[in-house]
Motif scaffolding. Structure first.
Motif, PDB file in Angstrom:
ATOM      1  N   LEU A 209       0.834  -1.202   0.000  1.00  0.00           N
ATOM      2  CA  LEU A 209       0.000   0.000   0.000  1.00  0.00           C
ATOM      3  C   LEU A 209       0.867   1.250   0.000  1.00  0.00           C
ATOM      4  N   ALA A 210       0.464   2.249  -0.783  1.00  0.00           N
ATOM      5  CA  ALA A 210       1.176   3.528  -0.824  1.00  0.00           C
ATOM      6  C   ALA A 210       0.165   4.653  -0.656  1.00  0.00           C
TER       7      ALA A 210
ATOM      8  N   GLU B 270       1.725  -4.911   3.199  1.00  0.00           N
ATOM      9  CA  GLU B 270       3.018  -4.229   3.344  1.00  0.00           C
ATOM     10  C   GLU B 270       2.783  -2.737   3.174  1.00  0.00           C
ATOM     11  N   VAL B 271       3.208  -1.963   4.165  1.00  0.00           N
ATOM     12  CA  VAL B 271       2.982  -0.512   4.151  1.00  0.00           C
ATOM     13  C   VAL B 271       4.249   0.173   3.644  1.00  0.00           C
TER      14      VAL B 271
ATOM     15  N   VAL C  34       0.784  -7.155   9.267  1.00  0.00           N
ATOM     16  CA  VAL C  34       1.098  -5.845   8.697  1.00  0.00           C
ATOM     17  C   VAL C  34       2.614  -5.678   8.739  1.00  0.00           C
ATOM     18  N   LEU C  35       3.209  -5.418   7.569  1.00  0.00           N
ATOM     19  CA  LEU C  35       4.657  -5.266   7.445  1.00  0.00           C
ATOM     20  C   LEU C  35       4.984  -3.826   7.096  1.00  0.00           C
ATOM     21  N   ALA C  36       6.001  -3.268   7.721  1.00  0.00           N
ATOM     22  CA  ALA C  36       6.455  -1.917   7.404  1.00  0.00           C
ATOM     23  C   ALA C  36       7.665  -2.002   6.492  1.00  0.00           C
TER      24      ALA C  36
END
Length: 327
Positions: A101-102, A126-127, A165-167
């Motif tokens: 996601l962007a 993935e953020v 949720v991955l940063a």
């Protein structure tokens, strides 16, 4: 695939530690003619935005020694088309899918997470915090702990419980460990290290910047030592947080290096542009490298470089290069 290479990103079990990096595998359709996408640990999508984006005008790619500079501007069809066309196709192929996601504001990240909530086929989110924050004069989320944490918190709150949720962090930070700690405190289940590093090239023929965006993100083998350093430092501070190591992975030994630094999985990116079979090849080479060192499980190699000098687990044999044959 053997049990030797099974791994996990928090609650997400993966049969393979080799993934695609965001933006490097298209929609998945582009890679499907070359190998079975089910052999991927997971397919990471191109970063999905709230609205369709055309991206920057060309030229937006420039080759550099041992690397690639890109300033794409995150082109894509937007979340609506992604949910109607691209994600259902990946579900039909039975591909584990990490949706990148962007967003350009905390609210936009929250909106994207809400749109994905409950949608079948999302293995993890993935953020991509390497985005300009319009509320902060366009400064990148990933360069400021509070801004990065706010984006992660918005996605974590909007994502279905149980979905990792991955940063995804950028190396262009004063202290990437501080950013990583802030993201984990905000609810990140894991980290992707690293995004591209800002660089620039000038065309000595035109005497102008080689990219229309002037600067761009450096990827490829030139980035790998930076990725290894970031993974090593973050794993030392957060040894129980799963990490996807990415940046210049082109061989099985590249993958092993990131795993020894502390990554539980690796993502292949730039290598795919000249070798669409890079993922199965890297996996095969990684399996061979583990077997040569008598490492029975990939988990036994994760972070092994942090052990004291001379420490070797009983199930691991230090690799001995073949001796030269005398004529």
């Amino acid at each position: 695939m053997s049990d030797r290479v099974r791994t996990a990103l928090g609650p997400l079990e993966l049969p393979s530690p080799v993934l695609t990096a965001a933006g490097c595998g298209g929609t998945g359709r582009e890679l499907a003619p070359f190998f079975d996408l089910g052999r991927l640990g997971a397919f990471t999508t191109t970063s999905v935005t709230a609205q369709p984006r055309a991206g920057r005008p060309t030229p937006r790619v420039a080759e550099t020694p041992s690397g690639l500079l890109t300033a794409m501007g995150m082109p894509g069809p937007g979340i609506e088309t992604f949910l109607e066309r691209d994600l259902p196709w990946l579900v039909e192929q039975d591909v584990r899918t990490i949706v990148s996601l962007a967003g350009h504001s905390v609210e936009e990240f929250a909106e994207l997470a809400h749109r994905l909530r409950g949608v079948p086929g999302v293995a993890a989110v993935e953020v991509n915090v390497a985005c300009p924050n319009v509320a902060d004069r366009g400064r990148m989320f990933a360069r400021h702990p509070a801004a990065a944490a706010a984006a992660i918190r918005a996605v974590r709150d909007g994502t279905r419980p149980g979905t990792p949720v991955l940063a995804k962090l950028a190396p262009d930070a004063t202290d990437i460990v501080t950013i990583a700690l802030a993201c984990v405190d905000a609810g990140a289940d894991g980290l992707t290290l690293i995004n591209t590093m800002e660089g620039m090239a000038i065309d000595t023929g035109t005497l102008r910047p080689a990219l229309t965006g002037v600067s761009g993100g450096l990827s490829g083998p030139a980035l790998r030592p930076v990725a290894v350093r970031c993974v090593y430092q973050v794993h030392a501070a957060l040894p129980h947080t799963p990490i996807i190591g990415t940046g210049g992975v082109a061989t099985g030994l590249d993958a092993l290096e990131l795993i020894l630094a502390g990554a539980s999985a690796v993502a292949v990116g730039t290598a795919l542009f000249h070798d669409p079979l890079a993922v199965p090849r890297v996996l095969r080479e990684l399996e061979e490298a583990l077997a040569a060192r008598r490492i029975e499980r990939l988990a036994d190699a994760v972070g092994l470089a942090h052990r004291p000098a001379g420490f070797v687990p009983p199930q691991v044999r230090p690799h001995e290069p073949e001796k030269e044959r005398t004529p």
